[in-house]
Design a protein around this motif. Structure first.
Motif, PDB file in Angstrom:
ATOM      1  N   ILE A  91       0.851  -1.199   0.000  1.00  0.00           N
ATOM      2  CA  ILE A  91       0.000   0.000   0.000  1.00  0.00           C
ATOM      3  C   ILE A  91       0.884   1.245   0.000  1.00  0.00           C
ATOM      4  CG2 ILE A  91      -1.667   1.308   1.389  1.00  0.00           C
ATOM      5  CD1 ILE A  91      -2.709  -1.519   2.341  1.00  0.00           C
ATOM      6  N   ALA A  92       1.926   1.198   0.819  1.00  0.00           N
ATOM      7  CA  ALA A  92       2.818   2.369   0.896  1.00  0.00           C
ATOM      8  C   ALA A  92       3.527   2.626  -0.426  1.00  0.00           C
ATOM      9  CB  ALA A  92       3.847   2.158   2.015  1.00  0.00           C
ATOM     10  N   ALA A  93       3.974   1.549  -1.072  1.00  0.00           N
ATOM     11  CA  ALA A  93       4.812   1.735  -2.260  1.00  0.00           C
ATOM     12  C   ALA A  93       3.998   1.908  -3.538  1.00  0.00           C
ATOM     13  CB  ALA A  93       5.763   0.550  -2.413  1.00  0.00           C
ATOM     14  N   PHE A  94       2.848   1.272  -3.630  1.00  0.00           N
ATOM     15  CA  PHE A  94       2.190   1.189  -4.937  1.00  0.00           C
ATOM     16  C   PHE A  94       0.785   1.780  -5.011  1.00  0.00           C
ATOM     17  CE2 PHE A  94       5.204  -2.353  -4.625  1.00  0.00           C
ATOM     18  CZ  PHE A  94       6.055  -1.996  -5.655  1.00  0.00           C
ATOM     19  N   ALA A  95       0.140   1.942  -3.852  1.00  0.00           N
ATOM     20  CA  ALA A  95      -1.253   2.392  -3.901  1.00  0.00           C
ATOM     21  C   ALA A  95      -1.311   3.905  -3.708  1.00  0.00           C
ATOM     22  CB  ALA A  95      -2.076   1.656  -2.842  1.00  0.00           C
ATOM     23  N   ASP A  96      -1.321   4.630  -4.817  1.00  0.00           N
ATOM     24  CA  ASP A  96      -1.344   6.100  -4.752  1.00  0.00           C
ATOM     25  C   ASP A  96      -2.568   6.600  -4.001  1.00  0.00           C
ATOM     26  OD1 ASP A  96       0.818   6.025  -6.328  1.00  0.00           O
ATOM     27  OD2 ASP A  96      -0.178   6.702  -8.159  1.00  0.00           O
ATOM     28  N   LYS A  97      -3.652   5.826  -4.121  1.00  0.00           N
ATOM     29  CA  LYS A  97      -4.915   6.312  -3.575  1.00  0.00           C
ATOM     30  C   LYS A  97      -5.270   5.668  -2.247  1.00  0.00           C
ATOM     31  CE  LYS A  97      -6.439   8.026  -7.817  1.00  0.00           C
ATOM     32  NZ  LYS A  97      -7.469   8.147  -8.857  1.00  0.00           N
ATOM     33  N   PHE A 100      -0.212  -9.670  -5.334  1.00  0.00           N
ATOM     34  CA  PHE A 100      -0.525  -9.067  -4.029  1.00  0.00           C
ATOM     35  C   PHE A 100      -0.734  -7.558  -4.174  1.00  0.00           C
ATOM     36  CE2 PHE A 100       1.277 -12.964  -2.000  1.00  0.00           C
ATOM     37  CZ  PHE A 100       0.270 -13.200  -1.097  1.00  0.00           C
ATOM     38  N   ILE A 101       0.092  -6.945  -4.989  1.00  0.00           N
ATOM     39  CA  ILE A 101      -0.082  -5.504  -5.230  1.00  0.00           C
ATOM     40  C   ILE A 101      -1.411  -5.252  -5.932  1.00  0.00           C
ATOM     41  CG2 ILE A 101       0.854  -3.523  -6.505  1.00  0.00           C
ATOM     42  CD1 ILE A 101       3.647  -4.903  -6.155  1.00  0.00           C
ATOM     43  N   ASP A 102      -1.681  -6.064  -6.945  1.00  0.00           N
ATOM     44  CA  ASP A 102      -2.870  -5.811  -7.760  1.00  0.00           C
ATOM     45  C   ASP A 102      -4.174  -6.035  -7.012  1.00  0.00           C
ATOM     46  OD1 ASP A 102      -1.254  -5.031  -9.812  1.00  0.00           O
ATOM     47  OD2 ASP A 102      -1.420  -6.892 -10.945  1.00  0.00           O
ATOM     48  N   VAL A 162      -5.488 -14.317  -3.706  1.00  0.00           N
ATOM     49  CA  VAL A 162      -4.551 -13.486  -4.468  1.00  0.00           C
ATOM     50  C   VAL A 162      -4.245 -14.057  -5.850  1.00  0.00           C
ATOM     51  CG1 VAL A 162      -2.528 -14.612  -3.469  1.00  0.00           C
ATOM     52  CG2 VAL A 162      -2.353 -12.256  -4.291  1.00  0.00           C
ATOM     53  N   ARG A 163      -4.376 -15.375  -5.983  1.00  0.00           N
ATOM     54  CA  ARG A 163      -3.965 -15.988  -7.256  1.00  0.00           C
ATOM     55  C   ARG A 163      -4.828 -15.555  -8.427  1.00  0.00           C
ATOM     56  NH1 ARG A 163      -2.679 -22.119  -5.154  1.00  0.00           N
ATOM     57  NH2 ARG A 163      -1.478 -21.457  -3.334  1.00  0.00           N
TER      58      ARG A 163
END
Lengths: 343, 343, 343, 343
Positions: free
Chosen positions: C23-29, C289-291, C127-128
């Motif tokens: 969330i910190a690294a990839f979720a701008d929103k 996981f990011i997506d 997640v898969r």
């Protein structure tokens, strides 16, 4: 001619035997009616007998002049090819000739002229054109669906270097080995090369330096249609016979990989193992050898053009001569230069 | 220096932003302490703000001379690289510089000399060295388990040609595009090229003929250790970014294929479909960009050699100049010739 | 709600940390506004501090009841999931919950009912579904271009068996491991299973016989739409995490292979070596996981349906219970039987 | 016996012709000395004549009792196999018999008992054991280098469903199609199945419901050694003959993929295209048909065990019967149950 092609076979060495066996096993419409080999005793006689070839001679002219023969398979030593083509054509025989026709373009031209005058058919044994993988690459390019070819790449490596005795009289790597690849780039790109630059190194067997040959070469080239090309050869790829082709075109790229011994993979904690490429040309081009024989039979019996013409036999020789000159003189060599010198 | 590297970033264009974001997200031991860009308003200011870069200037020397900065990331236009390296080195900053340092070897040499005198570290942004695939090829070769390298092959094709406006000032295909591949062959083979021959064609955008550039090239080369090499480039491979490397060695061959978008295959009566390569360098070298940043941080903080040195930045420029000359003059060009002219 | 999602994170174990970092690294929103973990000292406190999470508690209800929190990420132990979903829903929070919601369908149903009554969104952490390979398989099937699905196959193997202490309380292989594959077959086939038959063996760690578990299983199943399916699991595939899916349809077949560590192959006289699959789920499903986090954020902020619903969380639990029963009783078990018992 | 095996061939349908042609072309040490077929006129007579088979009869007993015949190839209809084996064995002939020997285990047992009493050799035509890919999988497992087998998977799909007239009398999918895969799992795992569960659906041709058959099946099974297995079959895979095998073992996994028509890939903006699997069993198992013939010849001439024994012919029939029963009765069926009923 009857509906079966009667073949006279000149030379029963490795390739001659292969063609004889393939004709016997796979060519319904052809039969080996006669054969000649200077060593037509012992093993060779037993081999011929096993295939039911009753007419076996030591004199090639017995076959060439045999009225019972429709077509010749010339599988004798390279130095004899042009002579046998000329004699065969004059005797009215159609001709399948192993590559190269000769290393001297003038001699090739003379043979081709005679073939033309006599109105017989000629097919040159560039067997790789019949390989299912390379053929697919060529068919895709020739179909035009990818647009014009831009870059052609051929990787061609033998599994192991031949004995020094063979290499010494081979005519050099370009005439002996790269000549197949020169044919391949022409076949794939559908255009003539205009210039080549060749780099060679001796990295495998230092003894070949004595006769000025190389065992590892890279040849870059330009084609009339603007395409560029590169061939890389090695006399030894320890993992097996490495035969890959690739053409980048305007709208896409088509590539062929090696055939492998099997499709199995073994995954362990150490990694994943896969099979090596099929070992050498007899394995890789097994079906292609059969198919070139069938194509020749079909061309003669049904009066079609042969799929590998005399001109196809000549052009790669020019390319080999130009590459040899480029490597020796350290400069690009235009094909026109080589053609001018020799025609 | 503390245990965190304080970075000053020069240039917040596409690559500058990428490095800034990667440092923020992945480099635990580095922080962007300051940045400068001539257009440091609007979008760029918002970008910097979003990453928490409070010290943003329009003047690069604000960053270069900032006592709070340990190291510079030079991501500005190529023409400014050498100047900023020199100024940065004199200010005692370690330097990460995007490629190429300059297109004039004399200017590069001057920068490298200054770096040496000032005792700072320099890493050049040849990011492909950090790609998992190419790196594996290099590691296998460098391990020696396959013996000496004989032939190196690099295929490098962009998914689409850049706009004419870009190409016109790009320095030409060899300096703009092939330079990555010149670095790659050196990296893979572990030897310096001694001679190159380049062929180029204009097959994609005829307008580039106006400024003497090519969009399709093949470069053949020889190395000091006897190895041969070939690079093929295209400004447009419609199926995506095509980045493959291969080294044939004495005892085997190691090759890397492209990364694909996914591993799925779809088999129907029409054939089998697979995914295309990842689209372009930001996708393919995504992790490599992160890893080069981490490697630089590690080299500075732990006083190690950087993995891509100033000399690594210089040699490919010589190769690009030689290739350019070879294509224009239609002859092989020795590297010594280019080095002699310019040193 | 503002245009940024304020997340409260429950549980900072391995998965909780992973989500927090993503969330910190990839979720701008999205931003982690608060977090709770019973061990919120030491490492966990330092971790939270490093990500700028200032509001850290040992009491989950501090987060659940925090008016500054829009949505919960429930990453605590399985036994707490249903309770936290219910409490969170009543507090008006949207919910992302790690799988499984519970091992008792009645408890899951209660949680889902509460979610529905409270009108909040719920996404379950399968997640898969977000893996680029499996997603491609599903998208091709769902597009309908291959017609109706006939056979679905899932291979799912861990690189190594977990410690006995973990396995003992894991709920058994079907609830702990196969549950992901039960979700996967539903996702790929787009239909509910009606019956399963499971075979299990203990071939890796004989000690698990003590609590009636298996380490190697095969599950065959039928779906409402007539399709058939099979899952094979192993607690140990020594070559790495093996995650493959395949659907045979009326007009074709779509299959996904593993991601590999790199694309390099090494060919020697011994054979051809390739890279192993990426090691375990953190590597293989890194981007997934990011997506899933981005998808949840998008669903909440833009009022869309979540891509993995509460019902998606419930059905695989029924399948796991039926498989467990089938293995223990040596007979096929209809899903209706399991649903009847528990609803 | 001389050093050449004199073969009598019963049945000159598709498979009989294939064996006759393979023996003629590839088996140096065997010859078809006599043949019989109820339709031994017209095409069949011309075929026999083309291969030089002069002794052609309509009565199989002319061949069985021919003193000039050393061994029989039984390629007649399934219903006749057991009878001809018994008669042939009593006449002292070694026997190669196409699969299955019979669909009734009692009849098979009677034939095997007679073979044993008469001391002749018997090989059953499970040709896939000779496929280079499956054989590699088996050889790796049998070598023990991967430790004990844990899970075996066989995918076996025909390119298209046979006509209804064929299917109606085929004996059902398990006896007609899966029987090859039942042999394969035994071959790969090296252990006997103890129980099978089969699921079947009618998804391709609804007309087969009339006679209770299925066109899509999944069979799960357990082996004596604890290994688990799964077979998935389809009567129609529109992309071609799909024949893959896989064994997960203690220390690794070995898998075989399909053979493809060629290795070429075509990359365009639309995606990457590759060749389909070879179309059907005559293409895929072409070499395997030759090799099983050579193996039988070798076994007889050199007094070795045949590589596929009578017992190998019997066990898959039990498995097919158990699978059929499992599908019809909706329960797992132990092999002992089927063996008990019929022995």
């Amino acid at each position: 001619m009857s509906n079966q092609l009667r073949i006279g076979l000149l030379g029963l060495g490795r390739i001659g035997k292969l063609h004889a066996a393939n004709i016997a096993a796979f060519a319904d419409k052809a039969v080996v009616a006669a054969a000649a080999d200077p060593l037509a005793d012992g093993d060779i006689a037993r081999f011929a007998d096993g295939l039911g070839i009753s007419d076996l001679s030591k004199d090639p002219y017995d076959v060439i002049n045999n009225p019972d023969v429709d077509a010749l398979f010339i599988c004798s030593s390279t130095a004899t090819h042009a002579e046998f083509i000329i004699a065969g054509a004059k005797a009215g025989k159609h001709i399948f000739c192993e590559k190269p026709i000769h290393t001297d373009p003038a001699k090739i031209r003379e043979a081709l002229d005679t073939v033309k005058e006599c109105g017989v058919k000629l097919q040159v044994g560039f067997v790789r054109r019949f390989d299912h993988n390379h053929k697919k690459v060529r068919d895709v390019v020739a179909s035009g669906r990818l647009g014009a070819p831009h870059t052609v790449k051929v990787t061609s490596r033998d599994p192991d270097i031949a004995p020094l005795s063979y290499l010494e009289t081979s005519g050099g790597i370009f005439m002996d080995m790269t000549i197949h690849d020169f044919d391949m780039v022409r076949y794939l790109v559908g255009s003539e090369a205009t210039e080549v630059t060749a780099y060679g190194s001796v990295l495998i067997n230092p003894e070949i330096k004595a006769f000025g040959d190389a065992d590892t070469v890279v040849v870059a080239m330009k084609f009339e249609n603007g395409a560029l090309g590169v061939i890389d050869n090695s006399r030894r790829a320890p993992y097996g016979y490495d035969q890959r082709t690739e053409v980048l075109c305007e709208k896409g790229c088509v590539r062929a990989e090696n055939d492998l011994n099997d499709t199995a993979t073994i995954s362990t904690v150490e990694g994943v193992e896969a099979a090596k490429p099929t070992w050498f040309f007899l394995e890789r081009y097994n079906q292609a050898f059969i198919d070139e024989t069938l194509a020749f039979t079909d061309a003669v019996l049904n009066d079609k053009d042969t799929p590998v013409t005399g001109e196809d036999g000549l052009q790669p020789v020019y390319m080999a001569l130009a590459a040899e000159k480029s490597m020796r003189e350290g400069r690009p060599v235009k094909l026109s230069e080589v053609k001018g010198e020799t025609e």
